[in-house]
Design a protein around this motif. Structure first.
Motif, PDB file in Angstrom:
ATOM      1  N   LYS A 124       1.096  -1.158  -0.278  1.00 28.47           N
ATOM      2  CA  LYS A 124       0.064  -0.063   0.379  1.00 28.47           C
ATOM      3  C   LYS A 124       0.827   1.527  -0.177  1.00 28.47           C
ATOM      4  O   LYS A 124       1.905   1.526   0.751  1.00 28.47           O
ATOM      5  CB  LYS A 124      -0.928   0.385   1.339  1.00 28.47           C
ATOM      6  CG  LYS A 124      -1.237   1.142   1.084  1.00 28.47           C
ATOM      7  CD  LYS A 124      -2.267   0.992   2.874  1.00 28.47           C
ATOM      8  CE  LYS A 124      -3.395   2.240   2.595  1.00 28.47           C
ATOM      9  NZ  LYS A 124      -4.760   2.522   2.458  1.00 28.47           N
TER      10      LYS A 124
ATOM     11  N   GLY B   8       1.070   5.769  -0.533  1.00 29.94           N
ATOM     12  CA  GLY B   8      -0.263   6.704  -0.539  1.00 29.94           C
ATOM     13  C   GLY B   8       1.424   7.652  -0.441  1.00 29.94           C
ATOM     14  O   GLY B   8       1.854   8.095  -0.105  1.00 29.94           O
TER      15      GLY B   8
ATOM     16  N   ASP C  51      -6.716   2.918   6.232  1.00 28.59           N
ATOM     17  CA  ASP C  51      -7.507   4.081   5.997  1.00 28.59           C
ATOM     18  C   ASP C  51      -8.679   4.898   6.659  1.00 28.59           C
ATOM     19  O   ASP C  51     -10.055   5.009   6.719  1.00 28.59           O
ATOM     20  CB  ASP C  51      -8.833   3.913   4.910  1.00 28.59           C
ATOM     21  CG  ASP C  51      -7.773   2.771   3.603  1.00 28.59           C
ATOM     22  OD1 ASP C  51      -6.940   3.671   2.872  1.00 28.59           O
ATOM     23  OD2 ASP C  51      -7.880   2.097   2.584  1.00 28.59           O
TER      24      ASP C  51
END
Ligand code: ADP
Ligand code: MG
Length: 255
Positions: free
Chosen positions: A40, A42, A222
């Motif tokens: 993941k 970001g 999240d």
């Protein structure tokens, strides 16, 4: 930025540049975030600026109580000068409360206090997904000597005691954290010092009253409001971060 300097290494969260004097390096803190062994990815806007300040603050406080660290001084919003060390390829995790992989592997509910602090070693190797290792593996494969391990354990427990109290004082529970150590060579001497960073990227921090997460789990899971949580940790530590001063923000329109 640092285009003048020679880039030594680019990791997931930081870039290392050659420092101005021999034996020093510059750590540049990026906004990039990764989790689950880089599966993941970001960005957390402004994270680099906040982590640079939080790590500076915590390393300085630890230095003051006699925990040797690589930290020399902060240079600007995103960069700090540190002593170059030979990184010991271990991620040293100290846990006070069950969370993350420990809760998963042993089926312990997240948030359950552990009977005592638990220290774990992981072999720092992205290709292998940072596998957990024992002291047997560490000494057999030569990643660290028994003396290094003794030093690491003693320092890690001091860091845990000190940071647990420091965070408790600002209404935050230190659930667990990951630190790295390196060998510092000076004047025919070698000693083990705390390196890398200590920040909400590398700690689990829960609000004392609400148990709200104030760390990278907000990104991993999240949960939203990631930057706000990092800001709040900095604010409670008394690190004043003028929201207008971040290099990540444009002009603010006044209504
Ligand atoms: P990674 O993706 O490998 O975790 P980071 O983005 O965290 O990398 O960048 C920091 C890298 O620099 C890490 O590999 C860390 O082990 C290393 N490092 C941290 N402090 C020092 C230091 N004082 N001297 C040399 N290397 C360091
Ligand atoms: Mg790292």
């Amino acid at each position: 930025m640092s285009s003048r300097r020679r880039r030594i290494y680019e990791g997931k969260a930081k870039i290392l540049y050659e420092g101005p004097e021999p034996g020093t390096i510059v750590q540049y803190f990026k906004d990039d975030a990764s989790a689950f062994n880089n599966k993941k990815k970001g960005t957390i806007t402004g994270k680099g600026v906040i982590n640079n300040r939080i790590s500076e603050y915590l390393m300085t406080r630890l230095n003051e109580i006699g925990v040797p660290t690589h930290f020399i001084r902060r240079l600007n919003m995103r960069e700090q000068l540190v002593r170059q060390v030979e990184i010991i390829p271990l991620e040293v995790v100290v846990r006070n409360v069950a969370a993350g992989s420990l809760a998963q592997r042993f089926g312990i509910p997240e948030g359950q206090a552990l009977p005592r602090s638990i220290l774990e070693f992981y072999y720092k190797n992205d290709q292998l997904g940072d596998p957990m290792v024992t002291e047997e593996h560490i000494t057999a494969f030569g990643w660290a000597t028994p003396q290094d391990i003794d030093d690491i354990v003693a320092l890690a427990l001091r860091v845990n005691d000190f940071l647990s109290g420091l965070f408790l004082g600002i209404g935050i529970k230190l659930i667990d954290f990951k630190i790295e150590f390196g060998r510092l060579y000076e004047e025919e001497m070698v000693r083990v010092v705390l390196a890398d960073e200590i920040s909400p990227d590398s700690c689990r921090l829960w609000d004392l009253k609400t148990n709200e997460k104030m760390d990278k789990d907000r990104f991993r899971r999240d949960l939203g409001k990631v930057e706000e949580a990092y800001q709040e940790v900095a604010r409670r530590l008394g690190i004043l971060l003028d929201p207008g001063a971040g290099d990540h923000r444009g002009p603010v329109t006044v209504q």
